[in-house]
Write a protein that holds these residues in place. Structure first.
Motif, PDB file in Angstrom:
ATOM      1  N   GLN A  10       0.989  -1.708  10.754  1.00  0.00           N
ATOM      2  CA  GLN A  10       1.339  -3.028  11.247  1.00  0.00           C
ATOM      3  C   GLN A  10       0.412  -3.439  12.387  1.00  0.00           C
ATOM      4  O   GLN A  10      -0.137  -2.593  13.086  1.00  0.00           O
ATOM      5  N   PRO A  11       0.250  -4.749  12.621  1.00  0.00           N
ATOM      6  CA  PRO A  11      -0.650  -5.214  13.679  1.00  0.00           C
ATOM      7  C   PRO A  11      -0.146  -4.863  15.076  1.00  0.00           C
ATOM      8  O   PRO A  11       1.053  -4.798  15.318  1.00  0.00           O
ATOM      9  N   LEU A  12      -1.095  -4.623  15.961  1.00  0.00           N
ATOM     10  CA  LEU A  12      -0.799  -4.364  17.370  1.00  0.00           C
ATOM     11  C   LEU A  12      -1.412  -5.495  18.187  1.00  0.00           C
ATOM     12  O   LEU A  12      -2.363  -6.128  17.750  1.00  0.00           O
ATOM     13  N   GLU A 110      -6.771  -6.613   7.269  1.00  0.00           N
ATOM     14  CA  GLU A 110      -6.028  -5.712   6.399  1.00  0.00           C
ATOM     15  C   GLU A 110      -4.654  -5.389   6.958  1.00  0.00           C
ATOM     16  O   GLU A 110      -3.750  -5.034   6.215  1.00  0.00           O
ATOM     17  N   THR A 111      -4.498  -5.456   8.286  1.00  0.00           N
ATOM     18  CA  THR A 111      -3.245  -5.026   8.885  1.00  0.00           C
ATOM     19  C   THR A 111      -2.412  -6.162   9.443  1.00  0.00           C
ATOM     20  O   THR A 111      -1.305  -5.941   9.894  1.00  0.00           O
ATOM     21  N   GLN A 112      -2.905  -7.384   9.420  1.00  0.00           N
ATOM     22  CA  GLN A 112      -2.099  -8.498   9.900  1.00  0.00           C
ATOM     23  C   GLN A 112      -1.025  -8.827   8.884  1.00  0.00           C
ATOM     24  O   GLN A 112      -1.224  -8.648   7.682  1.00  0.00           O
ATOM     25  N   ALA A 113       0.093  -9.340   9.360  1.00  0.00           N
ATOM     26  CA  ALA A 113       1.155  -9.753   8.458  1.00  0.00           C
ATOM     27  C   ALA A 113       0.595 -10.783   7.491  1.00  0.00           C
ATOM     28  O   ALA A 113      -0.107 -11.703   7.880  1.00  0.00           O
ATOM     29  N   GLY A 114       0.877 -10.602   6.239  1.00  0.00           N
ATOM     30  CA  GLY A 114       0.362 -11.521   5.232  1.00  0.00           C
ATOM     31  C   GLY A 114      -1.034 -11.201   4.782  1.00  0.00           C
ATOM     32  O   GLY A 114      -1.586 -11.860   3.914  1.00  0.00           O
ATOM     33  N   GLY A 115      -1.677 -10.167   5.377  1.00  0.00           N
ATOM     34  CA  GLY A 115      -3.031  -9.778   4.975  1.00  0.00           C
ATOM     35  C   GLY A 115      -2.998  -9.019   3.669  1.00  0.00           C
ATOM     36  O   GLY A 115      -1.968  -8.819   3.053  1.00  0.00           O
ATOM     37  N   LYS A 116      -4.152  -8.574   3.224  1.00  0.00           N
ATOM     38  CA  LYS A 116      -4.238  -7.865   1.955  1.00  0.00           C
ATOM     39  C   LYS A 116      -3.666  -6.492   2.019  1.00  0.00           C
ATOM     40  O   LYS A 116      -3.650  -5.819   2.951  1.00  0.00           O
TER      41      LYS A 116
END
Length: 116
Positions: A10-12, A110-116
């Motif tokens: 998950q994104p930080l 790659e790690t942002q919400a909604g990313g691949k």
């Protein structure tokens, strides 16, 4: 930044106070690049997320909690005075704040919400 360098989930995102320090560090490009190489083996990009179409997380402080947990999992001390609840713009990258690039250095797409 070290937690972001090792994060592939998950994104930080930094708190507002931590983000000010990050912005200041970025001004010292040689030192910042050397630091990134030392802790991550690559450059860690600072990625503003000003897009108005980025959805906010359902629980506002989930990004803060996730980021602090990632820092502590690496064995670092968290100075809670630098991480107040409900930060501002850089509270969470899914709340239109800033983030760091994922482990692969791909601007965190790659790690942002909604990313691949």
């Amino acid at each position: 930044m070290c937690a972001s360098a090792h994060n592939v989930g998950q994104p930080l995102a930094p708190s507002d106070l931590v983000d000010v320090g990050w912005h200041t560090f970025l001004l010292y490009t040689r030192e910042y690049a050397a630091f990134c190489e030392r802790i991550a083996g690559r450059f860690i990009h600072h990625v503003p997320n000003d897009s108005s179409d980025t959805p906010a997380e359902p629980e506002p402080d989930i990004g803060r909690t996730r980021t602090l947990a990632a820092i502590e999992e690496l064995g670092y001390f968290v100075d809670v005075e630098l991480w107040p609840l409900r930060g501002g713009k850089c509270h969470d990258c899914t709340d239109k704040g800033c983030s760091a690039s994922g482990k692969d250095g791909n601007e965190n797409t790659e790690t942002q919400a909604g990313g691949k």
